[in-house]
Design an enzyme around this catalytic site. Structure first.
Site, PDB file in Angstrom:
ATOM      1  N   ASP A  92      34.727  42.420  35.741  1.00 39.73           N
ATOM      2  CA  ASP A  92      36.052  42.931  36.111  1.00 39.73           C
ATOM      3  C   ASP A  92      36.875  41.845  36.803  1.00 39.73           C
ATOM      4  OD1 ASP A  92      35.242  45.406  35.199  1.00 39.73           O
ATOM      5  OD2 ASP A  92      34.681  46.130  37.196  1.00 39.73           O
TER       6      ASP A  92
HETATM    7  N1  URA Z   1      29.837  46.591  36.745  1.00 36.95           N
HETATM    8  C1  URA Z   1      31.109  46.771  37.151  1.00 36.95           C
HETATM    9  O1  URA Z   1      31.486  47.840  37.630  1.00 36.95           O
HETATM   10  N2  URA Z   1      31.968  45.742  37.020  1.00 36.95           N
HETATM   11  C2  URA Z   1      31.599  44.529  36.542  1.00 36.95           C
HETATM   12  O2  URA Z   1      32.421  43.617  36.462  1.00 36.95           O
HETATM   13  C3  URA Z   1      30.267  44.357  36.141  1.00 36.95           C
HETATM   14  C4  URA Z   1      29.408  45.413  36.256  1.00 36.95           C
END
Ligand code: URA
Length: 222
Positions: A92
Site C-alpha cells: 500500500d
Molecule cells: N497488507 C496490507 O494491508 N497492506 C500491504 O501493503 C501489505 C499487506
C-alpha cells in the site's frame, strides 16, 4: 521464455536443452550466450540476464505502473534498469519495506501464486486492543466480509506492536486481519518475503540487484 532454476534443471535432466546442438547434461554446464546457440525443445532461446531488484519502499509511493498524482515504485529505479520490470505483489501507499521488482514473469508467478503460499513477514504498529490475536491468527482470521484467511502467525513485540507471518497476499490483507481482531493499523512494514530479508543497509527509497545467492534462495522455494 522464463523458467526458474528448478524448471531449468528438470528440462536439462530430460535432455530438452542443447548448446550448439549438443545436449546439455548438467545444470552446472557453462554456456556463453554471446557465442553459443542454446535451444530448448528445439527452439532457439533469446538470452538476456534477468533483473531481480530489492527495493526498500518508502511510505508515500504507490505500487503501480503509472499514477496521476503520486510517485510510483518504478520512479525509484534508475532508468537503465526499469525496462519490463513488474512488482512482485504490492505494498500500500502508506506501507514500507521489502518490494521485489523483476522482469522475470516465472519468478513473479512462483512468488505470488496462492498455491505456493510464500511467507511474508510484516512488522505492524496498531491502535486498539486485539481480542485473542494469537489463536485467531493460528486458526485463520475471518475478515469482515466473511473471507477466511489461511493460518498465520501473530507475535506480540510490545504494546501496539506485532510481527506477523502470512502466506497469502489479499488486498489490504494485514490491515483487514488486524481490523477483524479489533485494531487499526497505523504503520506497516514488510521485513521479508520467502526467506529473503530486507537488507538493513538499504535506505528507504534505495534499490539494488539481488545477489545470485539471494536469487537462488528465492528460486529454491516451493
Ligand atoms: N497488507 C496490507 O494491508 N497492506 C500491504 O501493503 C501489505 C499487506
Amino acid at each position: 521464455m522464463g523458467v526458474t532454476r528448478k524448471e531449468a534443471s528438470l528440462l536439462i535432466r530430460r535432455r530438452r536443452v542443447s548448446c550448439d546442438d549438443v545436449a546439455v547434461r548438467t545444470a552446472a554446464s557453462h554456456v556463453d550466450p554471446a557465442t553459443q546457440v542454446v535451444r530448448v525443445n528445439g527452439e532457439v532461446v533469446a538470452w538476456h540476464a534477468r533483473r531481480v531488484l530489492m527495493l526498500h519502499k518508502p511510505a508515500g509511493v504507490v505500487t503501480a505502473n503509472h499514477d496521476e498524482h503520486d510517485r510510483t515504485v518504478f520512479d525509484l529505479v534508475p532508468p537503465d534498469l526499469r525496462r519490463d520490470l513488474v512488482a512482485v505483489g504490492r505494498l500500500d501507499k502508506d506501507a514500507t519495506g521489502l518490494l521485489l521488482l523483476t522482469d522475470d514473469g516465472a519468478l513473479v508467478h512462483a512468488l505470488t501464486h496462492p498455491k505456493r503460499g510464500i511467507e511474508k513477514v510484516y512488522e505492524v504498529t496498531y491502535e486498539g486492543t486485539l481480542v485473542d490475536p494469537e489463536a485467531r491468527f493460528a486458526a485463520g482470521v475471518t475478515l469482515a466480509d466473511g473471507t477466511r484467511c489461511r493460518p498465520a502467525s501473530f507475535e506480540a513485540l510490545a504494546p501496539g506492536r506485532c510481527r506477523l507471518v502470512v502466506h497469502e497476499g489479499r488486498y489490504h490483507q494485514v490491515k483487514r486481519m488486524i481490523a477483524a481482531c479489533g485494531g487499526h493499523v497505523t504503520e506497516l512494514h514488510r521485513a521479508a518475503v520467502g526467506g529473503l530479508r530486507l537488507d538493513p543497509e538499504l535506505a528507504p527509497g534505495a534499490v539494488r540487484p539481488l545477489t545470485d545467492a539471494e536469487i537462488d534462495a528465492l528460486d529454491g522455494r516451493d
